[in-house]
Design a protein around this motif. Sequence first.
Motif, mmCIF file in Angstrom:
data_model
loop_
_atom_site.group_PDB
_atom_site.id
_atom_site.type_symbol
_atom_site.label_atom_id
_atom_site.label_comp_id
_atom_site.label_asym_id
_atom_site.label_seq_id
_atom_site.Cartn_x
_atom_site.Cartn_y
_atom_site.Cartn_z
ATOM 1 N N ALA A 48 0.829 -1.208 0.000
ATOM 2 C CA ALA A 48 0.000 0.000 0.000
ATOM 3 C C ALA A 48 0.865 1.260 0.000
ATOM 4 O O ALA A 48 0.529 2.254 -0.665
ATOM 5 N N TYR A 51 2.062 2.066 -3.438
ATOM 6 C CA TYR A 51 1.023 2.741 -4.228
ATOM 7 C C TYR A 51 0.909 4.213 -3.828
ATOM 8 O O TYR A 51 0.601 5.063 -4.668
ATOM 9 N N MET A 63 -5.989 1.449 -6.277
ATOM 10 C CA MET A 63 -6.985 0.873 -5.381
ATOM 11 C C MET A 63 -8.292 0.541 -6.104
ATOM 12 O O MET A 63 -8.951 -0.454 -5.808
#
Length: 200
Positions: A48, A51, A63
């Motif tokens: 995450a 990203y 996402m």
Amino acid sequence: MISLTSPVRTAAHSWPAGAKLAALCVATVVLFSVQKIGWHLAFMTATALLYALPGRVFFRSGMVRLWGLWPFVALIFVWHVITHDIATGAAICFRMVTAVGLANLVTMTTRLSDMMDVVRVLLSPLNRFGLQSHRIELAMALVIRFTPVLALKGQALVAAWRARSPKRPGWRIIIPFAVLAIDDAEHVAEALRARGGVSR
């Protein structure tokens, strides 16, 4: 979940495609060799963060593409809740989200032509045995290119159904979706024939 190249330019866009694909393979092996849920939670958090580093637009785009995983995650987790093995179910869910997230990250930061160049190099030794590697390259490129296109068309069918009926679409959109896929396949086949086909 396999996306097209992200329009947001990142540092990873300039990295060699072969290095990114090799790193993805190593990461996948590590994911499946680790069993402790704590490690999988850490891996998913790190994914995450990868990203989030390029910015909000890139993070949101990634996402959105990963959101399609939620039915599979929910099904796996519910099954393990029923079988009283929540820890294993959570580890599997974390592993799946991380693996798909990393693969999606690679496709978002790598041009399709660069990935096909890597595939060409890897498959070139098989040409000695009569295998036409360019056909495999084309098939892989079409799968990567049209998977997100078909996913978007499926979402459009669901939205159209919901606008016309209070019932859930379910299996009812399977036939029109199949017709759309076949229609796209025919258009692609015609375009390939117009350009000389796939033979060399």
